[in-house]
Design a protein around this motif. Structure first.
Motif, PDB file in Angstrom:
ATOM      1  N   ARG A  93       0.876  -1.179   0.000  1.00 33.68           N
ATOM      2  CA  ARG A  93       0.000   0.000   0.000  1.00 33.68           C
ATOM      3  C   ARG A  93       0.910   1.225   0.000  1.00 33.68           C
ATOM      4  O   ARG A  93       1.686   1.435   0.923  1.00 33.68           O
ATOM      5  CB  ARG A  93      -0.930   0.010   1.210  1.00 33.68           C
ATOM      6  CG  ARG A  93      -1.933   1.174   1.193  1.00 33.68           C
ATOM      7  CD  ARG A  93      -3.166   0.835   2.045  1.00 33.68           C
ATOM      8  NE  ARG A  93      -2.819   0.672   3.438  1.00 33.68           N
ATOM      9  CZ  ARG A  93      -2.909   1.645   4.365  1.00 33.68           C
ATOM     10  NH1 ARG A  93      -3.317   2.854   4.010  1.00 33.68           N
ATOM     11  NH2 ARG A  93      -2.604   1.402   5.616  1.00 33.68           N
ATOM     12  N   GLU A 111      -3.678   7.026  -2.258  1.00 34.21           N
ATOM     13  CA  GLU A 111      -3.063   5.717  -2.056  1.00 34.21           C
ATOM     14  C   GLU A 111      -3.430   4.747  -3.167  1.00 34.21           C
ATOM     15  O   GLU A 111      -4.441   4.896  -3.853  1.00 34.21           O
ATOM     16  CB  GLU A 111      -3.493   5.128  -0.699  1.00 34.21           C
ATOM     17  CG  GLU A 111      -3.004   5.924   0.497  1.00 34.21           C
ATOM     18  CD  GLU A 111      -3.367   5.252   1.817  1.00 34.21           C
ATOM     19  OE1 GLU A 111      -4.099   4.229   1.780  1.00 34.21           O
ATOM     20  OE2 GLU A 111      -2.906   5.735   2.871  1.00 34.21           O
ATOM     21  N   ALA A 134       1.463   5.455  -0.695  1.00 32.73           N
ATOM     22  CA  ALA A 134       0.824   6.774  -0.719  1.00 32.73           C
ATOM     23  C   ALA A 134       1.708   7.731  -1.517  1.00 32.73           C
ATOM     24  O   ALA A 134       2.943   7.618  -1.506  1.00 32.73           O
ATOM     25  CB  ALA A 134       0.635   7.311   0.693  1.00 32.73           C
ATOM     26  N   ALA A 150      -1.598   4.789  -7.073  1.00 32.89           N
ATOM     27  CA  ALA A 150      -1.688   5.973  -6.210  1.00 32.89           C
ATOM     28  C   ALA A 150      -1.700   7.244  -7.051  1.00 32.89           C
ATOM     29  O   ALA A 150      -2.499   8.170  -6.805  1.00 32.89           O
ATOM     30  CB  ALA A 150      -0.519   5.987  -5.223  1.00 32.89           C
TER      31      ALA A 150
END
Length: 265
Positions: free
Chosen positions: A229, A241, A231, A254
């Motif tokens: 994940r 994100e 950002a 993102a």
């Protein structure tokens, strides 16, 4: 007394043959040898490929899967070495075609077009369209090559054929083969979409903002199959994100999320 001679039946014995000789046996058609069958199959493949080999053994090697070898130590007798060569020959020829066809395209667009045209799926599609699967030699019988081989392997064998043509007929022969089978694909290929990270960076710079910064927020899943994940931060804007199976994929998602949110074209 009857002077008439009795009826005499004529014989079907050929002239010059002894009447005591055994009757001739009907002609029996000889079965085609394995060599003649293989030669006919190779000629059919050459006709579809559009190239006649001076050294037919090169084509045989290009179409031989590792599973068909009697010993794994003779892997050089399979398609693999020729695939290595054909991969680079294909890349050079397609790069030249793209460079000449799209004189206004920048390096990034040319690279994306090249990647799409030389990927294994495209090569496998060419192999299938030429009927190369019918000539692939496998170690086990009972299933077609199309059903048993992965797309990547079929693509590799197509590249091996290119390598074989290059060794047998030189660059001009390989170039003719690639042009016949890739030119239409090249011209009908849609313009590749721009990388969202590049789009976001150019948009930020156009607004006088610093370049976007990407940071890992979380990593989950097993070591061999992680999920990232990521950002992206741009000063003055809320972060966005993306989640992907690798960092690059997550960064692109993102960037796409921020582009969509900010209405960037």
């Amino acid at each position: 007394m009857n002077d008439e001679s009795p009826d005499i039946k004529t014989s079907s014995i050929p002239d010059g043959a002894s009447p005591d000789a055994p009757p001739a046996k009907p002609a029996v058609k000889k079965r085609r040898s394995k060599a003649s069958v293989a030669k006919a199959e190779a000629a059919a493949i050459e006709a579809r490929v559009g190239y006649t080999f001076g050294d037919p053994a090169l084509l045989t090697t290009a179409l031989t899967h590792v599973s068909a070898l009697k010993t794994a130590r003779r892997r050089g007798d399979s398609y693999q070495r020729l695939e290595f060569l054909g991969d680079h020959v294909l890349g050079l020829i397609v790069s030249d075609m793209l460079y000449r066809t799209y004189p206004k395209a920048n390096e990034g667009e040319l690279s994306k077009r090249l990647a799409d045209l030389v990927r294994k799926e495209t090569c496998a599609d060419v192999a299938k369209s030429l009927g190369l699967l019918e000539g692939i030699k496998l170690g086990q019988v009972g299933a077609t090559a199309d059903a048993r081989l992965r797309t990547s392997v079929i693509g590799d064998i197509c590249e091996a054929v290119i390598g074989a043509i290059f060794l047998d007929g030189g660059y001009p022969a390989a170039e003719q083969f690639v042009q016949r089978n890739w030119e239409e694909r090249m011209r009908t290929l849609k313009r590749p979409s721009r990388d969202p990270k590049t789009v976001l960076q150019e948009w930020a710079q156009g607004r006088g903002l610093p370049s976007p910064v990407y940071r890992e927020v979380e990593r989950t899943g097993p070591h061999h199959d992680p999920v990232f994940r990521i950002a992206v931060d741009v000063p003055g804007l809320a972060p966005a994100e993306g989640v992907g199976s690798n960092k690059r994929a997550a960064e692109k998602l993102a960037a796409s999320a921020m582009i969509a949110r900010e209405g960037v074209k």
